[in-house]
Scaffold this active site. Structure first.
Site, PDB file in Angstrom:
ATOM      1  N   CYS B 110       0.799  -1.191   0.075  1.00  0.00           N
ATOM      2  CA  CYS B 110      -0.059  -0.070  -0.028  1.00  0.00           C
ATOM      3  C   CYS B 110       1.002   1.329   0.048  1.00  0.00           C
ATOM      4  O   CYS B 110       1.552   1.723   1.074  1.00  0.00           O
ATOM      5  CB  CYS B 110      -1.004  -0.061   1.196  1.00  0.00           C
ATOM      6  N   CYS B 113      -0.495   4.410   2.280  1.00  0.00           N
ATOM      7  CA  CYS B 113      -0.354   4.415   3.609  1.00  0.00           C
ATOM      8  C   CYS B 113       0.294   3.071   4.139  1.00  0.00           C
ATOM      9  O   CYS B 113       1.409   2.962   3.722  1.00  0.00           O
ATOM     10  CB  CYS B 113      -1.833   4.844   4.518  1.00  0.00           C
ATOM     11  N   SER B 114      -0.437   2.221   4.575  1.00  0.00           N
ATOM     12  CA  SER B 114       0.012   0.798   4.759  1.00  0.00           C
ATOM     13  C   SER B 114      -1.170  -0.064   5.074  1.00  0.00           C
ATOM     14  O   SER B 114      -0.998  -1.040   5.869  1.00  0.00           O
ATOM     15  CB  SER B 114       0.984   0.768   5.886  1.00  0.00           C
ATOM     16  N   CYS B 115      -1.950   0.058   4.156  1.00  0.00           N
ATOM     17  CA  CYS B 115      -3.281  -1.057   4.273  1.00  0.00           C
ATOM     18  C   CYS B 115      -2.912  -2.401   4.355  1.00  0.00           C
ATOM     19  O   CYS B 115      -1.980  -2.916   3.503  1.00  0.00           O
ATOM     20  CB  CYS B 115      -4.429  -0.578   3.269  1.00  0.00           C
TER      21      CYS B 115
END
Lengths: 108, 207, 102
Positions: B110, B113-115
């Site tokens: 991701c 962000c860091s999904c």
């Protein structure tokens, strides 16, 4: 001008990936619990997209300096203040009180 | 589970120092309780729930895919529905399975962000959230996979999935050869977190 | 609650699409590196509430979300890898324009 925002980093040059596994600290777990309580409740004052906006709006130097849950914390505080859930003065006062308690009692 | 702190504190700060964000987090939690947005019991429950989320759930799902073709087909249609069949509570966020084949290797990121499918796999690793991984894997996936010890042959296409919106992903790796005699539970033991991100492959070393 | 109108998907699986070369200053869900690039719809999902509106506290319109597959060599002129290497990205309909058939 085609401006790339700081968090939008796909394709940029970067160094090797640090694959070291670092366990979350207890306070990180609390931040996760609190933020998930907020964003998974449709009636809560902050949704996940607002959380993300707040992270993206951090100054770039803070975005890079801070850890993942520190960024969540800063965003959550900013969004909840924006929403009027509490004021900046209330937040400052609460932080001062907690800091005094921590200084008195040490790590609990 | 025990070990919850009734009051937020700086648990690991032996020297009495803490960051401003750590203080801020404690203050935000205290204010939200005081404003009755949630209760301390809600926080305790959430801590327990999130501590219970681990890659083992995802591994169970993968092992079932390997042993049950009809189940695998349903998972390719909807991971959420497959998880319900296994009694897993992964909520309503849509999770999509992407299957490795002899011709395609999948890897997840991701970039914005860091999904990550945290209800199915638990916390994402630190490197998944890092600037280096988020920046590089979309542009030089083969070099990144090499750093993880995974050299993808030229005749296998690499497919990167950038999770930017409402969907989360899980990679369904191929079952290693020579594991047909293993039980579903033993198969699940071969599936690591990184296998389901796509930075590793399941390995079977016969005893 | 107001009646929800059915959502009509503008694109179908297999359709060529181009990611809009648009550079808003606020919250956006199309990664910078995909903008202006062309690919193919490989899965149609949604509708979902538009996260770019929800990020500002609004309910958000319901929008289709497409999985768009782009060839790595189209994204990066100097890409090192196989010609079949691809990237798939999830994009709301308002980020897409019709692309050219190859």
């Amino acid at each position: 001008m085609d401006s790339r925002r700081h968090h939008d980093m796909g394709g940029l040059d970067a160094g090797p990936i640090d694959q070291h596994e670092v366990a979350d600290e207890p306070w990180h777990k609390r931040v996760k619990a609190v933020v998930q309580l907020l964003v998974r409740n449709p009636d809560s004052p902050m949704n996940v997209d607002e959380l993300r906006r707040g992270i993206e709006d951090l100054p770039p130097e803070d975005y890079d300096r801070l850890g993942y849950y520190e960024r969540w914390t800063r965003s959550t505080a900013a969004i909840l203040t924006e929403k009027g859930v509490f004021s900046e003065a209330e937040l400052d006062a609460e932080m001062a009180e907690i800091e005094q308690r921590w200084q008195r009692n040490g790590p609990s | 589970m025990s070990g919850h702190h009734p009051h937020p504190g700086p648990p690991d700060s032996e020297d009495g120092s803490w960051t401003r964000e750590q203080l801020m987090a404690a203050a935000v939690e205290a204010l939200l309780v005081r404003k009755r947005v949630f209760t301390p019991a809600d926080v305790a429950g959430a801590l327990d729930y999130w501590a219970s989320r681990t890659p083992a759930d995802g591994a169970r799902l993968i092992a079932r895919c390997w042993t049950d073709d009809a189940f695998a087909a349903r998972v390719m249609d909807s991971v959420n529905a497959g998880a319900v069949e296994l009694g897993l509570d992964i909520g309503h966020t849509r999770v999509v399975a992407v299957a490795n084949t002899p011709k395609i290797h999948n890897v997840l990121v991701c970039t914005l962000c860091s999904c990550y499918p945290i209800r199915l796999l638990g916390d994402s690793p630190g490197w998944y959230k890092s600037r280096a991984y988020r920046s590089r894997v979309v542009r030089e996936p083969r070099a990144v996979l090499s750093e993880f010890g995974l050299d993808i042959p030229d005749d296998v296409d690499v497919r990167v999935h950038d999770s930017t919106a409402d969907l989360r992903y899980i990679v369904v790796p191929m079952q290693p050869t020579g594991t047909e005699h293993l039980t579903e539970q033993e198969l699940a033991g071969l599936v690591t977190r990184d296998c389901m991100i796509g930075t590793a492959l399941p390995r079977y070393i016969p005893a | 609650m107001a009646k929800e109108w059915p959502i009509v998907n503008r694109y179908r699986v297999g359709d060529p699409v181009t990611v809009r070369a648009h550079f808003p200053s606020g919250h956006a869900r199309a990664p910078f590196y995909t903008r202006g690039h062309s690919g193919e719809v490989v899965r149609v999902t949604g509708p979902f509430r538009n996260a770019e509106e929800r990020a500002y506290g609004r309910t958000g319109a319901r929008v289709p979300l497409y999985r768009v597959q782009i060839r790595q060599r189209d994204l990066w002129p100097d890409y090192v890898g196989s010609s079949g290497d691809t990237l798939v990205v999830d994009l709301y309909e308002h980020w897409l324009e019709p692309g050219d058939r190859r």
